[in-house]
Design a protein around this motif. Sequence first.
Motif, mmCIF file in Angstrom:
data_model
loop_
_atom_site.group_PDB
_atom_site.id
_atom_site.type_symbol
_atom_site.label_atom_id
_atom_site.label_comp_id
_atom_site.label_asym_id
_atom_site.label_seq_id
_atom_site.Cartn_x
_atom_site.Cartn_y
_atom_site.Cartn_z
ATOM 1 N N VAL A 152 -2.456 -12.630 -2.550
ATOM 2 C CA VAL A 152 -2.340 -11.553 -1.551
ATOM 3 C C VAL A 152 -1.019 -10.816 -1.725
ATOM 4 O O VAL A 152 -0.967 -9.585 -1.624
ATOM 5 N N ARG A 153 0.057 -11.551 -2.003
ATOM 6 C CA ARG A 153 1.355 -10.892 -2.202
ATOM 7 C C ARG A 153 1.322 -9.941 -3.388
ATOM 8 O O ARG A 153 1.949 -8.883 -3.366
ATOM 9 N N ILE A 154 0.613 -10.311 -4.424
ATOM 10 C CA ILE A 154 0.484 -9.430 -5.588
ATOM 11 C C ILE A 154 -0.245 -8.147 -5.187
ATOM 12 O O ILE A 154 0.184 -7.041 -5.521
ATOM 13 N N LEU A 155 -1.345 -8.293 -4.472
ATOM 14 C CA LEU A 155 -2.078 -7.111 -4.015
ATOM 15 C C LEU A 155 -1.210 -6.245 -3.113
ATOM 16 O O LEU A 155 -1.224 -5.012 -3.206
ATOM 17 N N LYS A 156 -0.461 -6.889 -2.257
ATOM 18 C CA LYS A 156 0.432 -6.162 -1.346
ATOM 19 C C LYS A 156 1.494 -5.393 -2.128
ATOM 20 O O LYS A 156 1.779 -4.237 -1.837
ATOM 21 N N ARG A 157 2.066 -6.051 -3.150
ATOM 22 C CA ARG A 157 3.080 -5.390 -3.962
ATOM 23 C C ARG A 157 2.486 -4.194 -4.713
ATOM 24 O O ARG A 157 3.103 -3.135 -4.812
ATOM 25 N N LEU A 158 1.279 -4.365 -5.243
ATOM 26 C CA LEU A 158 0.628 -3.258 -5.936
ATOM 27 C C LEU A 158 0.353 -2.105 -4.990
ATOM 28 O O LEU A 158 0.458 -0.934 -5.363
ATOM 29 N N ASN A 159 0.018 -2.419 -3.755
ATOM 30 C CA ASN A 159 -0.211 -1.389 -2.746
ATOM 31 C C ASN A 159 1.066 -0.602 -2.463
ATOM 32 O O ASN A 159 1.005 0.575 -2.139
ATOM 33 N N ASN A 160 2.206 -1.253 -2.592
ATOM 34 C CA ASN A 160 3.474 -0.598 -2.294
ATOM 35 C C ASN A 160 4.156 -0.015 -3.529
ATOM 36 O O ASN A 160 5.278 0.440 -3.443
ATOM 37 N N SER A 161 3.475 -0.037 -4.669
ATOM 38 C CA SER A 161 4.070 0.513 -5.881
ATOM 39 C C SER A 161 4.107 2.035 -5.796
ATOM 40 O O SER A 161 3.436 2.649 -4.973
ATOM 41 N N LYS A 162 4.869 2.624 -6.678
ATOM 42 C CA LYS A 162 4.990 4.086 -6.699
ATOM 43 C C LYS A 162 3.671 4.759 -7.054
ATOM 44 O O LYS A 162 3.421 5.883 -6.683
ATOM 45 N N ALA A 163 2.825 4.036 -7.785
ATOM 46 C CA ALA A 163 1.544 4.595 -8.199
ATOM 47 C C ALA A 163 0.531 4.628 -7.049
ATOM 48 O O ALA A 163 -0.454 5.349 -7.109
ATOM 49 N N ALA A 164 0.780 3.837 -6.012
ATOM 50 C CA ALA A 164 -0.152 3.774 -4.883
ATOM 51 C C ALA A 164 -0.080 5.057 -4.064
ATOM 52 O O ALA A 164 0.964 5.695 -3.970
ATOM 53 N N SER A 165 -1.206 5.399 -3.479
ATOM 54 C CA SER A 165 -1.222 6.581 -2.624
ATOM 55 C C SER A 165 -0.443 6.293 -1.356
ATOM 56 O O SER A 165 -0.380 5.164 -0.884
ATOM 57 N N ASN A 166 0.164 7.313 -0.825
ATOM 58 C CA ASN A 166 0.923 7.172 0.412
ATOM 59 C C ASN A 166 0.074 7.624 1.583
ATOM 60 O O ASN A 166 -0.934 8.290 1.422
ATOM 61 N N GLY A 167 0.505 7.246 2.756
ATOM 62 C CA GLY A 167 -0.186 7.715 3.936
ATOM 63 C C GLY A 167 -0.869 6.598 4.692
ATOM 64 O O GLY A 167 -0.568 5.414 4.533
ATOM 65 N N THR A 168 -1.821 7.001 5.502
ATOM 66 C CA THR A 168 -2.498 6.080 6.402
ATOM 67 C C THR A 168 -3.213 4.966 5.656
ATOM 68 O O THR A 168 -3.175 3.805 6.075
ATOM 69 N N GLU A 169 -3.857 5.292 4.553
ATOM 70 C CA GLU A 169 -4.592 4.268 3.802
ATOM 71 C C GLU A 169 -3.664 3.164 3.311
ATOM 72 O O GLU A 169 -3.988 1.979 3.402
ATOM 73 N N GLN A 170 -2.503 3.556 2.820
ATOM 74 C CA GLN A 170 -1.545 2.563 2.333
ATOM 75 C C GLN A 170 -1.039 1.696 3.486
ATOM 76 O O GLN A 170 -0.922 0.482 3.344
ATOM 77 N N ILE A 171 -0.772 2.288 4.621
ATOM 78 C CA ILE A 171 -0.319 1.526 5.790
ATOM 79 C C ILE A 171 -1.407 0.570 6.254
ATOM 80 O O ILE A 171 -1.140 -0.593 6.563
#
Length: 159
Positions: free
Chosen positions: A83-102
């Motif tokens: 889960v931490r890996i998925l969380k980190r990938l979600n917070n990477s620069k490549a991840a989309s920002n905004g409500t979906e990321q939150i």
Amino acid sequence: MVKLIRHIFIVLFFIAVGYQSRAQAQLVPGGRVTPNTKLKKGTGAKLEAARNNYISRQLDLSDEEGRKFWPLYRSYQQELTAVRILKRLNNSKAASNGTEQIDKEIYYESQLVAIRKRYRDAFAKILPPEKVSMLYKSEQEFNDELIKRLSESSERAGN
């Protein structure tokens, strides 16, 4: 303060990187995360061994408790790491920002809590409540000591 935050990030990064090669996360129906494990030697393995040694000393497990506890604990750590890996990938620069990321961030946090609750109950089936409590305290103490040592090491190096 900035140095401390940087050190915390570095510690968490090394922990996640060490496990990333061993725990590739998979989401399964029902929202549960399960890891696929691959063994790898390196920094993550050394850190894991040090943590396990520390916890072992703190809990003072009997032979019977140890035989039941360690496989369960490894499974617990692998699920948290996935889960931490998925969380980190979600917070990477490549991840989309905004409500979906939150929303994903909140989802991953809830997954971490759910894993801790599920394993707390599983640990309670093989260990007395005092040792279960000591387990969680020992993990926190180990992480605090690791951060402290990295901070001291960084200060000695002049960073």
